[in-house]
Design an enzyme around this catalytic site. Structure first.
Site, PDB file in Angstrom:
ATOM      1  N   ASP A 225      23.872 -41.615  -1.109  1.00 40.92           N
ATOM      2  CA  ASP A 225      25.133 -40.913  -1.964  1.00 40.92           C
ATOM      3  C   ASP A 225      24.739 -40.854  -3.347  1.00 40.92           C
ATOM      4  OD1 ASP A 225      27.345 -39.917  -1.908  1.00 40.92           O
ATOM      5  OD2 ASP A 225      28.537 -41.170  -0.640  1.00 40.92           O
TER       6      ASP A 225
HETATM    7  C1  BGC Z   1      30.306 -38.172  -1.378  1.00 47.72           C
HETATM    8  C2  BGC Z   1      29.472 -37.677  -0.889  1.00 47.72           C
HETATM    9  C3  BGC Z   1      29.005 -36.390  -1.369  1.00 47.72           C
HETATM   10  C4  BGC Z   1      28.616 -36.436  -2.715  1.00 47.72           C
HETATM   11  C5  BGC Z   1      28.120 -35.197  -3.477  1.00 47.72           C
HETATM   12  C6  BGC Z   1      29.895 -38.434  -3.002  1.00 47.72           C
HETATM   13  O1  BGC Z   1      31.069 -38.947  -3.677  1.00 47.72           O
HETATM   14  O2  BGC Z   1      30.510 -39.777  -1.029  1.00 47.72           O
HETATM   15  O3  BGC Z   1      29.895 -37.308   0.692  1.00 47.72           O
HETATM   16  O4  BGC Z   1      28.201 -35.554  -0.514  1.00 47.72           O
HETATM   17  O5  BGC Z   1      29.225 -37.214  -3.622  1.00 47.72           O
HETATM   18  O6  BGC Z   1      28.961 -34.754  -3.753  1.00 47.72           O
END
Ligand code: BGC
Length: 796
Positions: A225
């Site tokens: 993530d």
């Molecule tokens: C989220 C993800 C997301 C990523 C990119 C993170 O804060 O948990 O689900 O894909 O950001 O934006």
């Protein structure tokens, strides 16, 4: 290209070149490497729209119904279709990987991000996710299953340690990943922010290496993530293949050094890179680049409008319908009441947000079908504590809806001058300037007069001026210190001003964090609640039926924050009570993705749960209310009757730990076992517009037992029935569980024979003592039900 070819290709680069490819090149892209024929891989957030390479203020794209609403169809075909449409949206932007579906479970209704995830049930989640994945990947666009694993709430999400026993992990929280990885063959997964049993999800040798890549034989790529990776060697050894975003990050030179020091084997690096090359090959970014279709429906096209209206309406769920007040009588006069009627909430907050071409309100949708004279529209009570960026500001340069943002570097030179249609802009995350942004000037003309509230959003030192009057200066700081608060929940301040029409509102901010979301806020000063309710009551009394639209907002249904209550925000309950007391008939539409409390339930005639319905939301709700599309949804999560009245509740870690103490007894499983009071509505509940009788229910025994039943539509309308089968195991310590379902659409007066096969994965039982799968005893009982509050037959 065979796996061996990919492995030799990976080996052909030197170590620094290999490691460089294992961290992103930017917020949403990876480094190309011509030496091995690797093109630039481009990622975009999902799951309810393909936002593109910009976090905020990017291109206009289609906004889909949210995950719980889609899942309420209980229909893999719906999810497959959504996957194919998202693939088109991705192809239109030359995006290779869509960061979805989110398949964490609804462990407790307080979870802020449940709107992105499908259900409290692992089988329903896994099967629907697998269909969504296939829809994307059949078109050569990779899906990304997220967030691996035990990431069911947001409080302290960067540090929380989810404490989960092995059986619960495997039988419940890993199961949707297993189904979507193996049945859907998802090409990538995302490791979560949290720890699992004391080990960071990005360093989970047990989960990633042993279970996912080992036992399941998963060949895809596991990325982190965003900003979740905490280490070099432990993460690389734990099975993480790719660090996102980039170009900076904890790998790079530190990982090269770890290999030189013998802490990470060269073969580990080669395996990560081979998986990245396999992903690139699958999406057409290796060797021969793929071709992209030249003409695809745009987000505002008639075809998208039809698709998004139909997909949203089909998942809407009739929770109550006394005296068949729904579908609404087309000849009646309607009082349409509520803030959500005029400003319908179509999506949740955080990384799932997109920039849609329009968002149709219920007021617009219902007026379009019934005609303006038949609908009297009354705005409702306030529903937010944090006002949203303005809807009434316009760009001083072009006059377009939105604001102007001028970004400066430290020397005061202009880096960019941009129009922000949503009155907010991201800085520092996906910029492509030579140097960092040091300050910004935001400006807009106020499209209102008299008393208004104007304000700013974002971390920094602010100077705010309205129409050249003397400035206000103040700092704004992030509320907490977790990563992402300056982006996901930036601080804000509003002040009251009295303005002339077209007044110029200007604010400058000196940045105190390298990255953040900045915007201007403007809205009319709120009216007194008593006046709003009085207007609503008078309109309700004068109409044949009152439709009150209530709900949550992106303050509750968002990334990075959990809820503290299931109560509707503001004085919405009082509004419903007052309307119900005055109206001949009262229909409540709940515009929220997750459970809310309904203290007024016994005093209203009907309740339609409408989810977060996407850009065509108002058209979809109107179609469902009038029966143009049957709202044939079934709940995907159990609605507790009161705060705390659920088998799992708290989302607040104690000493950094969040114990999943209820084990596999979440949602309906725990309610049925008597671990929580009778819920307001069970998962699986939903009346549709039919009426059903069940007969001749039989159990067909064998390795994979099946249930057959005859269902007769004894109502007056063509309708869709979802026949659900739950297994009550012989073992007293094992919860009841959904083992299969099957849906059928039947004309009035007709019947259909339905077969429901039970899924073998729900017969498994993890044996902690031997560390292996066993099987539940034969001889359990099967409940054929429309949610466990309406059991139609018991066999076995
Ligand atoms: C989220 C993800 C997301 C990523 C990119 C993170 O804060 O948990 O689900 O894909 O950001 O934006």
């Amino acid at each position: 290209m065979s796996p061996d070819d990919l492995a030799s290709l990976a080996k052909s680069l030197d170590l620094p070149a290999k490691v460089r490819l294992l961290t992103g090149a930017s917020a949403f892209t990876l480094h190309p490497e011509p030496a091995v024929g690797l093109g630039e891989l481009r990622f975009s957030d999902g799951p309810t729209g393909v936002r593109g390479l910009k976090f905020a203020g990017g291109r206009v794209v289609s906004l889909f119904p949210n995950a719980t609403l889609l899942a309420s169809s209980w229909d893999p075909n719906v999810l497959y279709e959504v996957g194919t449409l998202l693939a088109e949206e991705a192809m239109a932007q030359q995006i290779h990987v869509v960061l979805g579906p989110t398949i964490n479970l609804h462990r407790t209704a307080l979870g802020g991000r449940l709107f992105e995830a499908y259900s409290e049930d692992p089988l329903l989640t896994g099967r629907l996710a697998a269909a969504y994945v296939r829809g994307l990947q059949d078109n050569g666009i990779a899906a990304c299953l997220k967030h691996l694993v035990a990431n069911e709430s947001e409080t302290d999400r960067n540090t929380v340690d989810s404490v989960v026993d092995e059986a619960t992990l495997r039988e419940l929280y890993l199961l949707p990943f297993e189904i979507a990885a193996l049945e859907g063959e998802a090409w990538s997964m995302m490791a979560a922010y949290n720890d699992v049993n004391g080990v960071a999800a990005t360093e989970q040798n047990h989960v990633i290496n042993e279970v996912v890549k080992g036992e399941w034989g998963y060949s895809g790529l596991v990325m982190s993530d965003w900003f979740a990776t905490k280490s070099a060697a432990p993460a690389a050894n734990g099975g993480l293949d790719l660090v996102m975003p980039g170009p900076a990050g904890p790998w790079g030179e530190a990982l090269v050094a770890a290999v030189h020091d013998g802490l990470v084997a060269k073969a580990v690096i080669d395996d990560h890179l081979s998986r990245l090359l396999l992903l690139a090959r699958r999406v057409g970014a290796l060797a021969d680049p793929r071709s992209w279709p030249s003409s695809l429906p745009n987000p505002d096209s008639a075809v998208r409008r039809e698709q998004l209206t139909r997909l949203a309406a089909a998942g809407m769920t009739v929770l109550k319908n006394e005296g068949d007040v729904l579908p609404l009588d087309r000849a009646g006069r309607v009082a349409l009441i509520g803030r959500h009627a005029v400003e319908t909430i179509d999506m949740g907050g955080g990384s799932a947000q997109v920039n849609p071409p329009h968002q149709v309100s219920v007021a617009t949708g219902l007026t379009a079908l019934l005609g303006a004279p038949a609908v009297s529209i009354v705005d409702g009570v306030e529903v937010r504590t944090r006002p949203v960026p303005s809807r009434f500001l316009t760009d001083p340069v072009s006059g377009a809806q939105g604001i102007r943002a001028t970004l400066y570097d430290a020397a005061g030179s202009v880096l960019e001058d941009r129009l922000c249609p949503q009155s907010k802009t991201m800085v520092g995350m996906d910029d492509d300037f030579a140097g960092p942004v040091a300050s910004a000037r935001l400006s807009g003309r106020v499209g209102a007069e008299g008393p208004v509230e104007l304000g700013v959003l974002g971390v920094g030192e602010w100077t705010v001026r309205v129409d050249g009057a003397s400035p206000l200066t103040f700092p704004l700081q992030a509320a907490g210190n977790g990563f992402g608060e300056e982006v996901l929940t930036p601080p804000l301040r509003t002040d009251r001003f009295t303005v002339a029409p077209g007044a110029l509102f200007e604010a400058t901010v000196t940045l105190t964090t390298p990255m953040g979301l900045f915007g201007l806020i403007g809205h009319n000063a709120p009216r007194a609640t008593v006046d709003v309710i009085d207007d609503a009551v008078r309109a309700a009394a004068a109409a044949d039926v009152a439709v009150v639209v209530v709900g949550l907002t992106e303050e509750q249904e968002t990334e990075s924050v959990d809820k503290s209550t299931l109560r509707l925000p503001g004085a919405q309950d009082a509004l419903v009570e007052a309307v119900a007391g005055a109206a001949r008939r009262t229909v409540v539409v709940v515009n929220a993705a997750t459970p809310v409390l309904m203290p007024w339930l016994s005093r209203v005639d009907a309740v339609l749960w409408a989810g977060l319905p996407g850009q065509e939301g108002g058209h979809a709700i109107a179609a469902a209310l009038l029966g143009d599309v049957e709202p044939a949804g079934r709940l995907v999560t159990t609605f507790p009757a009161a705060d705390g009245a659920a088998p799992a509740w708290s989302v607040t870690p104690v000493d950094g730990k969040l114990p999943y103490a209820e084990g596999t007894f979440i949602g309906y499983r725990g309610h049925y076992a008597g671990r929580a009071p009778e819920p307001a509505f069970w998962m699986g509940h939903g009346l549709g517009y039919g009426r059903w009788e069940y007969s001749d229910v039989r159990l067909v025994t064998g390795d994979e037992p099946a249930i057959t039943a005859t269902v007769e539509n004894v109502g007056g309308r063509r309708s869709r029935e979802v026949v659900q089968v739950y297994l009550r195991p012989v073992e007293p310590d094992e919860p009841i569980r959904l083992v299969g379902w099957s849906a059928v659409t039947v004309d009035p007066g007709q019947s259909a024979r339905v077969t429901v096969r039970t899924d073998p994965r729900l017969w498994r039982r993890w044996d902690e003592a031997t560390g292996s799968w066993g099987r539940l005893s034969e001889g359990g009982t099967f409940l054929v039900a429309r949610g466990l509050g309406d059991i139609r037959a018991t066999v076995g």
